[in-house]
Design a protein around this motif. Sequence first.
Motif, PDB file in Angstrom:
ATOM      1  N   PRO A 201       0.799  -1.353   0.085  1.00 24.75           N
ATOM      2  CA  PRO A 201      -0.044   0.005  -0.152  1.00 24.75           C
ATOM      3  C   PRO A 201       1.036   1.162  -0.109  1.00 24.75           C
ATOM      4  O   PRO A 201       0.453   2.256  -0.739  1.00 24.75           O
ATOM      5  CB  PRO A 201      -0.806  -0.173   1.384  1.00 24.75           C
ATOM      6  N   ILE A 202       2.020   1.285   0.645  1.00 25.19           N
ATOM      7  CA  ILE A 202       3.046   2.475   0.677  1.00 25.19           C
ATOM      8  C   ILE A 202       3.522   2.805  -0.754  1.00 25.19           C
ATOM      9  O   ILE A 202       3.671   3.694  -1.037  1.00 25.19           O
ATOM     10  CB  ILE A 202       3.984   2.203   1.626  1.00 25.19           C
ATOM     11  N   GLU A 203       3.702   1.536  -1.496  1.00 29.80           N
ATOM     12  CA  GLU A 203       4.303   1.799  -2.749  1.00 29.80           C
ATOM     13  C   GLU A 203       3.356   2.085  -4.037  1.00 29.80           C
ATOM     14  O   GLU A 203       3.673   2.612  -5.006  1.00 29.80           O
ATOM     15  CB  GLU A 203       4.995   0.662  -3.256  1.00 29.80           C
ATOM     16  N   ALA A 204       2.110   1.924  -3.605  1.00 35.15           N
ATOM     17  CA  ALA A 204       1.033   2.243  -4.806  1.00 35.15           C
ATOM     18  C   ALA A 204       1.176   3.496  -5.151  1.00 35.15           C
ATOM     19  O   ALA A 204       1.512   4.556  -4.674  1.00 35.15           O
ATOM     20  CB  ALA A 204      -0.420   2.070  -4.293  1.00 35.15           C
ATOM     21  N   SER A 205       1.117   3.853  -6.660  1.00 36.83           N
ATOM     22  CA  SER A 205       1.316   5.153  -7.107  1.00 36.83           C
ATOM     23  C   SER A 205      -0.004   5.914  -7.633  1.00 36.83           C
ATOM     24  O   SER A 205       0.427   7.225  -7.925  1.00 36.83           O
ATOM     25  CB  SER A 205       2.160   5.021  -8.511  1.00 36.83           C
ATOM     26  N   PHE A 206      -1.060   5.363  -6.889  1.00 39.35           N
ATOM     27  CA  PHE A 206      -2.262   6.533  -7.003  1.00 39.35           C
ATOM     28  C   PHE A 206      -1.963   7.716  -6.090  1.00 39.35           C
ATOM     29  O   PHE A 206      -1.173   7.503  -4.944  1.00 39.35           O
ATOM     30  CB  PHE A 206      -3.555   5.761  -6.866  1.00 39.35           C
ATOM     31  N   THR A 207      -2.812   8.528  -6.347  1.00 38.44           N
ATOM     32  CA  THR A 207      -2.563   9.975  -5.513  1.00 38.44           C
ATOM     33  C   THR A 207      -3.977  10.234  -4.602  1.00 38.44           C
ATOM     34  O   THR A 207      -4.808   9.291  -4.939  1.00 38.44           O
ATOM     35  CB  THR A 207      -2.295  11.060  -6.345  1.00 38.44           C
ATOM     36  N   ALA A 227      -4.719  -5.888   7.693  1.00 39.59           N
ATOM     37  CA  ALA A 227      -3.673  -6.765   8.083  1.00 39.59           C
ATOM     38  C   ALA A 227      -2.588  -6.300   7.069  1.00 39.59           C
ATOM     39  O   ALA A 227      -1.596  -6.469   7.329  1.00 39.59           O
ATOM     40  CB  ALA A 227      -3.791  -8.078   7.815  1.00 39.59           C
ATOM     41  N   ASP A 228      -2.952  -5.562   5.871  1.00 47.39           N
ATOM     42  CA  ASP A 228      -1.950  -5.353   4.919  1.00 47.39           C
ATOM     43  C   ASP A 228      -1.421  -3.905   5.253  1.00 47.39           C
ATOM     44  O   ASP A 228      -0.455  -3.390   4.584  1.00 47.39           O
ATOM     45  CB  ASP A 228      -2.806  -5.069   3.350  1.00 47.39           C
ATOM     46  N   LEU A 229      -2.132  -3.179   6.017  1.00 49.76           N
ATOM     47  CA  LEU A 229      -1.623  -1.963   6.526  1.00 49.76           C
ATOM     48  C   LEU A 229      -0.584  -1.642   7.523  1.00 49.76           C
ATOM     49  O   LEU A 229      -0.957  -2.044   8.676  1.00 49.76           O
ATOM     50  CB  LEU A 229      -2.891  -0.986   6.549  1.00 49.76           C
ATOM     51  N   PRO A 230       0.702  -0.992   7.427  1.00 49.01           N
ATOM     52  CA  PRO A 230       1.146  -0.675   8.533  1.00 49.01           C
ATOM     53  C   PRO A 230       0.340   0.485   9.195  1.00 49.01           C
ATOM     54  O   PRO A 230      -0.305   1.287   8.788  1.00 49.01           O
ATOM     55  CB  PRO A 230       2.449  -0.040   8.140  1.00 49.01           C
ATOM     56  N   GLU A 231       0.806   0.614  10.666  1.00 52.85           N
ATOM     57  CA  GLU A 231       0.176   1.658  11.358  1.00 52.85           C
ATOM     58  C   GLU A 231       0.482   2.923  11.065  1.00 52.85           C
ATOM     59  O   GLU A 231      -0.109   4.019  11.276  1.00 52.85           O
ATOM     60  CB  GLU A 231       0.274   1.539  12.769  1.00 52.85           C
ATOM     61  N   SER A 232       1.774   2.930  10.859  1.00 50.70           N
ATOM     62  CA  SER A 232       2.253   4.351  10.154  1.00 50.70           C
ATOM     63  C   SER A 232       3.214   4.499   9.087  1.00 50.70           C
ATOM     64  O   SER A 232       3.649   3.115   8.864  1.00 50.70           O
ATOM     65  CB  SER A 232       2.880   5.217  11.424  1.00 50.70           C
ATOM     66  N   LEU A 233       3.734   5.331   8.650  1.00 49.84           N
ATOM     67  CA  LEU A 233       4.669   5.304   7.410  1.00 49.84           C
ATOM     68  C   LEU A 233       5.871   4.541   7.997  1.00 49.84           C
ATOM     69  O   LEU A 233       6.440   5.181   8.962  1.00 49.84           O
ATOM     70  CB  LEU A 233       4.805   6.758   6.760  1.00 49.84           C
ATOM     71  N   PRO A 234       6.249   3.650   7.178  1.00 52.60           N
ATOM     72  CA  PRO A 234       7.687   3.087   7.525  1.00 52.60           C
ATOM     73  C   PRO A 234       8.774   4.153   7.156  1.00 52.60           C
ATOM     74  O   PRO A 234       8.644   4.905   6.509  1.00 52.60           O
ATOM     75  CB  PRO A 234       7.733   1.831   6.895  1.00 52.60           C
ATOM     76  N   ALA A 237      10.008   4.617   3.611  1.00 49.70           N
ATOM     77  CA  ALA A 237       9.255   5.078   2.608  1.00 49.70           C
ATOM     78  C   ALA A 237       9.873   6.286   1.837  1.00 49.70           C
ATOM     79  O   ALA A 237      10.497   7.034   2.479  1.00 49.70           O
ATOM     80  CB  ALA A 237       7.870   5.645   3.475  1.00 49.70           C
ATOM     81  N   SER A 238       9.498   6.233   0.681  1.00 51.15           N
ATOM     82  CA  SER A 238      10.267   7.252  -0.216  1.00 51.15           C
ATOM     83  C   SER A 238       8.941   7.864  -1.090  1.00 51.15           C
ATOM     84  O   SER A 238       7.980   7.438  -1.061  1.00 51.15           O
ATOM     85  CB  SER A 238      11.416   6.781  -1.067  1.00 51.15           C
ATOM     86  N   GLY A 239       9.572   8.956  -2.040  1.00 53.93           N
ATOM     87  CA  GLY A 239       8.600   9.536  -2.764  1.00 53.93           C
ATOM     88  C   GLY A 239       8.010  10.848  -1.960  1.00 53.93           C
ATOM     89  O   GLY A 239       8.617  11.383  -0.994  1.00 53.93           O
ATOM     90  N   ASP A 240       6.706  11.116  -2.301  1.00 54.85           N
ATOM     91  CA  ASP A 240       6.101  12.113  -1.899  1.00 54.85           C
ATOM     92  C   ASP A 240       5.359  11.765  -0.270  1.00 54.85           C
ATOM     93  O   ASP A 240       4.550  11.173  -0.469  1.00 54.85           O
ATOM     94  CB  ASP A 240       4.911  12.752  -2.931  1.00 54.85           C
ATOM     95  N   LEU A 241       5.880  12.074   0.751  1.00 53.26           N
ATOM     96  CA  LEU A 241       5.592  11.361   1.890  1.00 53.26           C
ATOM     97  C   LEU A 241       4.070  11.749   2.330  1.00 53.26           C
ATOM     98  O   LEU A 241       3.583  11.395   3.015  1.00 53.26           O
ATOM     99  CB  LEU A 241       6.555  11.738   2.913  1.00 53.26           C
ATOM    100  N   LYS A 242       3.866  13.054   1.968  1.00 55.30           N
ATOM    101  CA  LYS A 242       2.567  13.679   2.156  1.00 55.30           C
ATOM    102  C   LYS A 242       1.361  12.788   1.824  1.00 55.30           C
ATOM    103  O   LYS A 242       0.361  12.655   2.346  1.00 55.30           O
ATOM    104  CB  LYS A 242       2.552  15.039   1.833  1.00 55.30           C
ATOM    105  N   ILE A 243       1.631  12.532   0.378  1.00 55.16           N
ATOM    106  CA  ILE A 243       0.548  11.764  -0.275  1.00 55.16           C
ATOM    107  C   ILE A 243       0.574  10.389   0.348  1.00 55.16           C
ATOM    108  O   ILE A 243      -0.599   9.651   0.645  1.00 55.16           O
ATOM    109  CB  ILE A 243       1.103  11.413  -1.820  1.00 55.16           C
ATOM    110  N   LYS A 244       1.763   9.673   0.440  1.00 53.21           N
ATOM    111  CA  LYS A 244       1.765   8.510   1.113  1.00 53.21           C
ATOM    112  C   LYS A 244       1.057   8.274   2.485  1.00 53.21           C
ATOM    113  O   LYS A 244       0.364   7.457   2.904  1.00 53.21           O
ATOM    114  CB  LYS A 244       3.380   7.938   1.362  1.00 53.21           C
ATOM    115  N   LEU A 248      -2.438   6.114   3.384  1.00 53.71           N
ATOM    116  CA  LEU A 248      -2.440   5.301   4.315  1.00 53.71           C
ATOM    117  C   LEU A 248      -3.664   5.586   5.364  1.00 53.71           C
ATOM    118  O   LEU A 248      -4.324   4.674   5.621  1.00 53.71           O
ATOM    119  CB  LEU A 248      -0.958   5.365   5.016  1.00 53.71           C
ATOM    120  N   GLN A 249      -3.865   6.840   5.532  1.00 53.46           N
ATOM    121  CA  GLN A 249      -5.097   7.294   6.397  1.00 53.46           C
ATOM    122  C   GLN A 249      -6.316   6.866   5.558  1.00 53.46           C
ATOM    123  O   GLN A 249      -7.060   6.198   6.326  1.00 53.46           O
ATOM    124  CB  GLN A 249      -5.169   8.804   6.425  1.00 53.46           C
ATOM    125  N   LEU A 250      -6.385   7.246   4.335  1.00 48.86           N
ATOM    126  CA  LEU A 250      -7.721   6.644   3.589  1.00 48.86           C
ATOM    127  C   LEU A 250      -7.823   5.141   3.570  1.00 48.86           C
ATOM    128  O   LEU A 250      -9.098   4.608   3.782  1.00 48.86           O
ATOM    129  CB  LEU A 250      -7.633   7.136   2.162  1.00 48.86           C
TER     130      LEU A 250
END
Length: 428
Positions: A201-207, A227-234, A237-244, A248-250
């Motif tokens: 989910p962190i690597e997905a490229s949708f915005t 179960a697929d989701l981490p509680e917070s950004l690891p 994580a790279s790229g636009d962290l605000k979007i990531k 993740l919240q969504l």
Amino acid sequence: MRTVTVLQHIAIVGSGPAGLFTADALIRQRPELKIDVFERLPTPYGLARFGVAPDHQGTKAITRQFDRLFGNPNIRFLGDLAVGEMLPLAVLRDYYDAVVLAVGAHQDRRLGIPGEALPGVYGSMAFVGWYNGHPDFTGLSPLLDMPGVAIVGQGNVAVDIARVLSKTPAEMAAADLCAHAAGSIQAAAIRDIYLIGRRGPIEASFTSAELAELGKLERVRPVVNKADLPESLPETASGDLKIKERNLQLLHDYAARSDDKPIRLHFVFHSTPDAILGESRAEALQIRNAATPLPVGTVISAIGYGTAGFGDLPAPDAAGRLPNQDGQIAPGLYTAGWAKRGPSGTIPTNRSEAKSVADKLLADFADDAAPAKPGSAALDGWLNGKGLQAVDYAAWKRIEAAETAAARPGAPREKLAEWAALRKAAQE
Ligand code: NAP
């Protein structure tokens, strides 16, 4: 004595955002330039017409700015002329001081797995082209007759397709979804859409804005396994962290939902398709290491685009870029947009990038000793000699008027989606 060329005649090949932002950047700095914009199709605007989703009319509003550009008498539209086919690139290079190839990326990347040739399997360029009225894809008539649909890839194109397949007619009322596609989508029996990512989910490229839209659809329940989701950004994580972070919240929000809606949109992470199964058509998608295949009758791969290259220019690299140095392919020959940088980025990305290509082109000609070229007059003579007639801007406006007149109430247009109909409307 050294003669200094006064740069005057420019040919831009491709009338999508990359080509037209380049024209805009050039004419702003050098209003006396004469720019001819060539287009294979009878209609301008490239992906602003055929790529942007039909329910994202706000994004398509950029075409109004492009319309103003064609209001400049120094910029011409020459549609229905395939450069590299009926009109050789060499002719343009002979007649224009500079040529800019803003030809995009035309081909679907292939999954390269067994079953890809089965009926029911489509690339996103063809599938999006089908619902957006691209005359090359109107006849696709995709199979949408089984409850399961798999979309491979987790970029914004995949999200667009999922949304278009699941919105209600009321949600599509103000869209320019083509009637042939709207009818077929509403008649479809879709219950489960699988959005399949080979990474997490962190690597997905949708915005985030696009992901958020999926949570607001009338008949869609996004299905996410907590179960697929981490509680917070690891930390990694790279790229636009605000979007990531927002994504993740969504996704956590979606994972907490339990409402019942007619269409379930499953986010399937860490899943690599191994084969499309079926005797005479797609019936299921085998995911690596999964015990049972996903029961789907339609598989749409939205995994990016490529290009076969352009005429006898050096072949594109693995990322789909025509070999270039800051936009220059060779002296007097440039490239912009997806052909330059590969198939990534949004419409605004093209604006800033086109400006830098235009700056480079103008700088290259600032002190050039090449002889001046004859430009449009010579081109028009060449076209006459071949009996070729371009769809000019006035003819495009006739097409547009026909489309506006045919629009159902509340919709901006009903696109003419066949070559013959486009050409007929251009002439009338
Ligand atoms: P994209 O963002 O590059 O997404 C491609 C997806 O395909 C990724 O999830 C990628 O996964 C996956 N993929 C690639 N090769 C694969 C393979 N062999 N097997 C399985 N999955 C594979 O490209 P896109 O969705 O085509 O969009 C193109 C560009 O247009 C993007 O920049 C996008 O943002 C833009 N666009 C924007 C909008 C909007 O703003 N609303 C709408 C549409 C498009 P990996 O990450 O693992 O490679």
